[in-house]
Design an enzyme around this catalytic site. Structure first.
Site, PDB file in Angstrom:
ATOM      1  N   PRO A 148       0.783  -1.247   0.000  1.00  0.00           N
ATOM      2  CA  PRO A 148       0.000   0.000   0.000  1.00  0.00           C
ATOM      3  C   PRO A 148       0.811   1.292   0.000  1.00  0.00           C
ATOM      4  O   PRO A 148       0.813   2.030   0.973  1.00  0.00           O
ATOM      5  CB  PRO A 148      -0.825  -0.130   1.285  1.00  0.00           C
ATOM      6  CG  PRO A 148       0.058  -0.941   2.191  1.00  0.00           C
ATOM      7  CD  PRO A 148       0.783  -1.913   1.304  1.00  0.00           C
ATOM      8  N   CYS A 149       1.491   1.589  -1.121  1.00  0.00           N
ATOM      9  CA  CYS A 149       2.275   2.826  -1.176  1.00  0.00           C
ATOM     10  C   CYS A 149       1.380   4.060  -1.070  1.00  0.00           C
ATOM     11  O   CYS A 149       1.860   5.146  -0.757  1.00  0.00           O
ATOM     12  CB  CYS A 149       3.155   2.871  -2.425  1.00  0.00           C
ATOM     13  SG  CYS A 149       2.306   2.559  -3.962  1.00  0.00           S
ATOM     14  N   HIS A 150       0.063   3.902  -1.290  1.00  0.00           N
ATOM     15  CA  HIS A 150      -0.838   5.051  -1.102  1.00  0.00           C
ATOM     16  C   HIS A 150      -0.917   5.473   0.364  1.00  0.00           C
ATOM     17  O   HIS A 150      -1.388   6.566   0.657  1.00  0.00           O
ATOM     18  CB  HIS A 150      -2.245   4.732  -1.641  1.00  0.00           C
ATOM     19  CG  HIS A 150      -2.898   3.549  -1.002  1.00  0.00           C
ATOM     20  ND1 HIS A 150      -2.643   2.255  -1.425  1.00  0.00           N
ATOM     21  CD2 HIS A 150      -3.788   3.445   0.015  1.00  0.00           C
ATOM     22  CE1 HIS A 150      -3.367   1.412  -0.681  1.00  0.00           C
ATOM     23  NE2 HIS A 150      -4.058   2.103   0.203  1.00  0.00           N
TER      24      HIS A 150
END
Length: 184
Positions: A148-150
């Protein structure tokens, strides 16, 4: 089928429609290897060419492959707000070194509905001061949404950059209840 049969294709792909547009999902025998945003035909074809050159084999379309079928189910549940964590085998072969270390920490240590700063993530992998390198690692993430780089944001409250575009990052954070739903 034996190892010469076409069902033993090493790299397979499918496109799933989501609330942030079509996503290309690609899997190897080891697990999900790539997730690509905005997978219209042109983006999809470029991504598949890149995968072919990186993995040494042209991916085959196979939405009924057991792994991709399960991945599609999990993505649909996630975008419907019914799933908070992905439980899929991941193939990390497209990324190595510091980038892989940072992304694994992110995948294991930053749960749904929470965020982390670039600098915090750098400290967690024992590299305080490497916030910029963490940003680079996020940009190189071959498995967005699942890894989850968001959820990585600027310490001053800024949303930070995002390979899928800021609108996509906002929608993902809104889906997870971190940001209010965008009004338009």
């Amino acid at each position: 089928m034996d190892s010469h049969g076409h069902n033993e294709q090493r790299v397979v792909w499918a496109v799933v429609g989501t609330g942030i547009g079509p996503l290309l999902l690609a899997a190897s025998r080891d697990g999900l290897v790539n997730v690509v945003f905005h997978a219209d035909e042109a983006v999809r074809d470029r991504a598949l060419e890149r995968l072919a050159s990186r993995l040494g084999e042209s991916p085959a379309e196979a939405p009924d492959s057991p792994l991709l079928a399960e991945a599609i189910r999990q993505f649909e549940a996630y975008f419907a707000g019914e799933r908070r964590a992905f439980e899929l085998p991941l193939d990390w072969s497209l990324i190595s070194g510091f980038n892989r270390q940072v992304l694994r920490e992110l995948a294991d240590g930053v749960p749904y509905g929470s965020v982390v700063g670039y600098g915090d993530l750098a400290r967690r992998v024992g590299q305080p001061g490497a916030a910029q390198a963490v940003g680079t690692a996020m940009g190189a993430n071959p498995l967005p949404v699942v890894v989850p780089c968001h959820r990585v944001v600027e310490s001053d409250g800024g949303i930070g950059g995002f390979g899928g575009g800021l609108e996509t990052k906002r929608k993902l954070l809104a889906l997870e209840g971190v940001l209010p739903e965008p009004l338009f």
